[in-house]
Design a protein around this motif. Structure first.
Motif, PDB file in Angstrom:
ATOM      1  N   LEU A   1     -18.153  31.589 -10.526  1.00 13.22           N
ATOM      2  CA  LEU A   1     -16.826  31.838  -9.958  1.00 13.22           C
ATOM      3  C   LEU A   1     -15.882  30.801 -10.552  1.00 13.22           C
ATOM      4  CD1 LEU A   1     -14.875  33.180  -7.862  1.00 13.22           C
ATOM      5  CD2 LEU A   1     -15.584  31.401  -6.279  1.00 13.22           C
ATOM      6  N   ILE A   2     -14.870  31.266 -11.254  1.00 11.61           N
ATOM      7  CA  ILE A   2     -13.912  30.361 -11.874  1.00 11.61           C
ATOM      8  C   ILE A   2     -12.542  30.645 -11.262  1.00 11.61           C
ATOM      9  CG2 ILE A   2     -12.861  29.623 -14.051  1.00 11.61           C
ATOM     10  CD1 ILE A   2     -15.882  31.586 -14.571  1.00 11.61           C
ATOM     11  N   ALA A   3     -11.993  29.671 -10.549  1.00 12.59           N
ATOM     12  CA  ALA A   3     -10.693  29.838  -9.893  1.00 12.59           C
ATOM     13  C   ALA A   3      -9.647  28.998 -10.614  1.00 12.59           C
ATOM     14  CB  ALA A   3     -10.781  29.435  -8.421  1.00 12.59           C
ATOM     15  N   SER A   4      -8.432  29.531 -10.678  1.00 14.64           N
ATOM     16  CA  SER A   4      -7.394  28.885 -11.480  1.00 14.64           C
ATOM     17  C   SER A   4      -7.033  27.493 -10.970  1.00 14.64           C
ATOM     18  CB  SER A   4      -6.146  29.763 -11.553  1.00 14.64           C
ATOM     19  OG  SER A   4      -5.569  29.906 -10.280  1.00 14.64           O
ATOM     20  N   SER A   5      -7.284  27.210  -9.689  1.00 11.69           N
ATOM     21  CA  SER A   5      -6.927  25.883  -9.178  1.00 11.69           C
ATOM     22  C   SER A   5      -7.740  24.780  -9.843  1.00 11.69           C
ATOM     23  CB  SER A   5      -7.111  25.819  -7.652  1.00 11.69           C
ATOM     24  OG  SER A   5      -8.480  25.872  -7.308  1.00 11.69           O
ATOM     25  N   THR A   6      -8.859  25.158 -10.462  1.00 14.19           N
ATOM     26  CA  THR A   6      -9.689  24.162 -11.144  1.00 14.19           C
ATOM     27  C   THR A   6      -9.378  24.098 -12.633  1.00 14.19           C
ATOM     28  OG1 THR A   6     -11.469  25.727 -11.673  1.00 14.19           O
ATOM     29  CG2 THR A   6     -11.573  24.653  -9.526  1.00 14.19           C
ATOM     30  N   LEU A   7      -8.395  24.890 -13.080  1.00 11.85           N
ATOM     31  CA  LEU A   7      -8.071  24.988 -14.510  1.00 11.85           C
ATOM     32  C   LEU A   7      -6.658  24.474 -14.771  1.00 11.85           C
ATOM     33  CD1 LEU A   7      -9.267  28.679 -15.076  1.00 11.85           C
ATOM     34  CD2 LEU A   7     -10.582  26.593 -15.532  1.00 11.85           C
ATOM     35  N   PRO A   8      -6.372  24.110 -16.022  1.00  7.38           N
ATOM     36  CA  PRO A   8      -4.992  23.712 -16.348  1.00  7.38           C
ATOM     37  C   PRO A   8      -3.999  24.864 -16.157  1.00  7.38           C
ATOM     38  CG  PRO A   8      -6.509  23.054 -18.097  1.00  7.38           C
ATOM     39  CD  PRO A   8      -7.290  23.932 -17.159  1.00  7.38           C
ATOM     40  N   HIS A   9      -4.442  26.095 -16.418  1.00  3.09           N
ATOM     41  CA  HIS A   9      -3.577  27.270 -16.261  1.00  3.09           C
ATOM     42  C   HIS A   9      -4.410  28.437 -15.755  1.00  3.09           C
ATOM     43  CE1 HIS A   9      -0.487  25.313 -18.729  1.00  3.09           C
ATOM     44  NE2 HIS A   9      -1.465  24.977 -19.550  1.00  3.09           N
ATOM     45  N   GLY A  10      -3.768  29.326 -14.996  1.00  2.90           N
ATOM     46  CA  GLY A  10      -4.434  30.554 -14.574  1.00  2.90           C
ATOM     47  C   GLY A  10      -4.228  31.662 -15.591  1.00  2.90           C
TER      48      GLY A  10
ATOM     49  N   ALA B   1     -13.772  30.756 -18.792  1.00  2.00           N
ATOM     50  CA  ALA B   1     -14.786  31.700 -18.303  1.00  2.00           C
ATOM     51  C   ALA B   1     -15.859  31.934 -19.366  1.00  2.00           C
ATOM     52  CB  ALA B   1     -14.128  33.015 -17.898  1.00  2.00           C
ATOM     53  N   LEU B   2     -15.425  32.092 -20.601  1.00  2.00           N
ATOM     54  CA  LEU B   2     -16.391  32.324 -21.691  1.00  2.00           C
ATOM     55  C   LEU B   2     -17.300  31.116 -21.869  1.00  2.00           C
ATOM     56  CD1 LEU B   2     -14.121  34.057 -24.366  1.00  2.00           C
ATOM     57  CD2 LEU B   2     -15.824  35.144 -22.877  1.00  2.00           C
ATOM     58  N   GLU B   3     -16.712  29.937 -21.715  1.00  2.00           N
ATOM     59  CA  GLU B   3     -17.509  28.721 -21.864  1.00  2.00           C
ATOM     60  C   GLU B   3     -18.593  28.654 -20.790  1.00  2.00           C
ATOM     61  OE1 GLU B   3     -15.192  25.107 -22.277  1.00  2.00           O
ATOM     62  OE2 GLU B   3     -16.968  23.961 -21.688  1.00  2.00           O
ATOM     63  N   ARG B   4     -18.206  28.971 -19.557  1.00  2.00           N
ATOM     64  CA  ARG B   4     -19.186  28.963 -18.463  1.00  2.00           C
ATOM     65  C   ARG B   4     -20.286  29.987 -18.718  1.00  2.00           C
ATOM     66  NH1 ARG B   4     -17.056  27.125 -13.488  1.00  2.00           N
ATOM     67  NH2 ARG B   4     -18.788  28.095 -12.399  1.00  2.00           N
ATOM     68  N   LEU B   5     -19.903  31.120 -19.279  1.00  2.00           N
ATOM     69  CA  LEU B   5     -20.878  32.184 -19.545  1.00  2.00           C
ATOM     70  C   LEU B   5     -21.686  31.912 -20.805  1.00  2.00           C
ATOM     71  CD1 LEU B   5     -18.554  35.177 -18.666  1.00  2.00           C
ATOM     72  CD2 LEU B   5     -20.784  34.751 -17.591  1.00  2.00           C
ATOM     73  N   GLY B   6     -21.167  31.025 -21.656  1.00  2.00           N
ATOM     74  CA  GLY B   6     -21.841  30.746 -22.918  1.00  2.00           C
ATOM     75  C   GLY B   6     -21.853  31.932 -23.855  1.00  2.00           C
ATOM     76  N   CYS B   7     -20.759  32.657 -23.872  1.00  2.00           N
ATOM     77  CA  CYS B   7     -20.709  33.796 -24.799  1.00  2.00           C
ATOM     78  C   CYS B   7     -19.344  33.896 -25.464  1.00  2.00           C
ATOM     79  CB  CYS B   7     -21.100  35.095 -24.100  1.00  2.00           C
ATOM     80  SG  CYS B   7     -19.912  35.720 -22.936  1.00  2.00           S
ATOM     81  N   GLY B   8     -19.312  34.647 -26.543  1.00  2.00           N
ATOM     82  CA  GLY B   8     -18.075  34.842 -27.285  1.00  2.00           C
ATOM     83  C   GLY B   8     -17.240  35.946 -26.675  1.00  2.00           C
ATOM     84  N   PRO B   9     -15.958  36.033 -27.091  1.00  2.38           N
ATOM     85  CA  PRO B   9     -15.065  37.025 -26.495  1.00  2.38           C
ATOM     86  C   PRO B   9     -15.580  38.461 -26.648  1.00  2.38           C
ATOM     87  CG  PRO B   9     -13.994  35.847 -28.320  1.00  2.38           C
ATOM     88  CD  PRO B   9     -15.273  35.145 -28.023  1.00  2.38           C
ATOM     89  N   ASP B  10     -16.151  38.772 -27.812  1.00  3.87           N
ATOM     90  CA  ASP B  10     -16.577  40.160 -28.007  1.00  3.87           C
ATOM     91  C   ASP B  10     -17.913  40.471 -27.337  1.00  3.87           C
ATOM     92  OD1 ASP B  10     -17.974  38.550 -29.689  1.00  3.87           O
ATOM     93  OD2 ASP B  10     -17.717  39.795 -31.477  1.00  3.87           O
ATOM     94  N   GLU B  11     -18.514  39.459 -26.698  1.00  4.67           N
ATOM     95  CA  GLU B  11     -19.759  39.698 -25.942  1.00  4.67           C
ATOM     96  C   GLU B  11     -19.481  39.918 -24.460  1.00  4.67           C
ATOM     97  OE1 GLU B  11     -23.076  37.099 -28.295  1.00  4.67           O
ATOM     98  OE2 GLU B  11     -21.569  35.956 -27.176  1.00  4.67           O
ATOM     99  N   ALA B  12     -18.209  39.824 -24.083  1.00  5.44           N
ATOM    100  CA  ALA B  12     -17.839  39.957 -22.672  1.00  5.44           C
ATOM    101  C   ALA B  12     -16.957  41.186 -22.479  1.00  5.44           C
ATOM    102  CB  ALA B  12     -17.110  38.704 -22.202  1.00  5.44           C
ATOM    103  N   LEU B  13     -16.811  41.558 -21.215  1.00  9.52           N
ATOM    104  CA  LEU B  13     -15.887  42.628 -20.843  1.00  9.52           C
ATOM    105  C   LEU B  13     -15.104  42.135 -19.637  1.00  9.52           C
ATOM    106  CD1 LEU B  13     -15.031  45.694 -21.206  1.00  9.52           C
ATOM    107  CD2 LEU B  13     -16.650  46.160 -19.343  1.00  9.52           C
ATOM    108  N   MET B  14     -13.771  42.209 -19.702  1.00 11.94           N
ATOM    109  CA  MET B  14     -12.921  41.818 -18.566  1.00 11.94           C
ATOM    110  C   MET B  14     -12.581  43.058 -17.759  1.00 11.94           C
ATOM    111  SD  MET B  14     -11.225  39.314 -17.062  1.00 11.94           S
ATOM    112  CE  MET B  14     -10.410  39.608 -15.473  1.00 11.94           C
ATOM    113  N   VAL B  15     -12.724  42.961 -16.438  1.00 13.63           N
ATOM    114  CA  VAL B  15     -12.396  44.079 -15.555  1.00 13.63           C
ATOM    115  C   VAL B  15     -11.432  43.578 -14.489  1.00 13.63           C
ATOM    116  CG1 VAL B  15     -13.293  45.783 -13.924  1.00 13.63           C
ATOM    117  CG2 VAL B  15     -14.676  45.120 -15.914  1.00 13.63           C
ATOM    118  N   GLY B  16     -10.238  44.147 -14.437  1.00 12.36           N
ATOM    119  CA  GLY B  16      -9.278  43.693 -13.438  1.00 12.36           C
ATOM    120  C   GLY B  16      -8.218  44.732 -13.143  1.00 12.36           C
ATOM    121  N   ASP B  17      -7.447  44.483 -12.074  1.00  4.78           N
ATOM    122  CA  ASP B  17      -6.434  45.461 -11.647  1.00  4.78           C
ATOM    123  C   ASP B  17      -5.039  45.136 -12.158  1.00  4.78           C
ATOM    124  OD1 ASP B  17      -6.295  43.191  -9.815  1.00  4.78           O
ATOM    125  OD2 ASP B  17      -4.855  44.412  -8.699  1.00  4.78           O
ATOM    126  N   SER B  18      -4.875  43.984 -12.822  1.00  7.33           N
ATOM    127  CA  SER B  18      -3.546  43.638 -13.334  1.00  7.33           C
ATOM    128  C   SER B  18      -3.455  43.990 -14.812  1.00  7.33           C
ATOM    129  CB  SER B  18      -3.261  42.149 -13.141  1.00  7.33           C
ATOM    130  OG  SER B  18      -2.097  41.785 -13.887  1.00  7.33           O
TER     131      SER B  18
END
Ligand SMILES: [Mg+2]
Length: 221
Positions: free
Chosen positions: A143-152, A162-179
């Motif tokens: 769980l990565i919340a923006s209050s712990t980051l320099p920017h949201g 988020a990628l760093e925490r997951l240890g994967c590259g951008p093309d190895e991930a999928l972002m799912v959101g409503d915005s």
């Protein structure tokens, strides 16, 4: 190869707006405010002050006080504003609820062998509490919340964290959101494929992959 999925929290897994509206109506009625437009007004005022918090102009606590003072039209002392907000918060937390497709949607990602992260613009303590009370905690690896980051979101560095925490590259991930802006467009801008969850068909003309249920996401492609 896809290795991870990054979910937004509010509006994506949690029906945050319904909870906020229900709580605002009950809370404002208890303060003798007209109830018919209370939820919309509370939301509009809240969004404005939350943006100031996100821009780091004011603290998380200050945006709450500013919201209460503006809504009630009263120059409350800090302790009074905090007490009124605590009343609202109790009602709000009681109304927190998952979308029906949240757990099945996460289960499908897990079945596809993916790690599951949540990247949310908000206060880490509150979002952890939300995830725990709703039974989501065991389903989420990070769980990565923006209050712990320099920017949201939509800042690129939020996705990089988020990628760093997951240890994967951008093309190895999928972002799912409503915005469309903060989740879909922002992820795509940093090379992360994205799917917009659009349960009410608000963005039918958006030029991004879009689903109406989290259970429709094809993690293989
Ligand atoms: Mg959202």
């Amino acid at each position: 190869v896809r290795r991870a999925v990054i979910f937004d929290l509010d509006g994506t897994l949690v029906d945050e707006r319904a909870a906020a509206d229900a709580a605002a109506s009950r809370w404002s009625a208890s303060h003798g405010q007209r109830v018919d437009d209370a939820a919309a007004r509370w939301a509009e005022i809240g969004e404005r002050h939350f943006l100031r918090y996100q821009a780091r102009e004011i603290s998380f606590g200050e945006q709450r006080r500013a919201r209460v003072r503006e809504f009630l039209g009263a120059p409350l002392r800090d302790e009074e504003a905090d007490a009124r907000f605590a009343d609202y918060l109790r009602l709000y937390e009681e109304a927190w609820t998952l979308f029906d497709d949240a757990l099945p949607g996460i289960a499908r990602a897990r079945a596809a062998g993916l790690a599951v992260a949540v990247l949310t613009n908000g206060d880490a303590e509150q979002q952890r509490r939300k995830v725990r009370l709703l039974g989501l905690a065991p389903e989420i690896d990070h769980l990565i919340a923006s209050s712990t980051l320099p920017h949201g979101k939509p800042h690129a560095s939020a996705f990089a964290a988020a990628l760093e925490r997951l240890g994967c590259g951008p093309d190895e991930a999928l972002m799912v959101g409503d915005s469309l802006s903060d989740d879909a467009h922002a992820a795509i801008a940093v090379g992360i494929p994205a799917v917009l969850i659009d349960r009410t068909d608000r963005h039918r003309h958006a030029a991004v992959p879009r689903v109406r249920s989290l259970t429709e996401i094809d993690y293989a492609s």
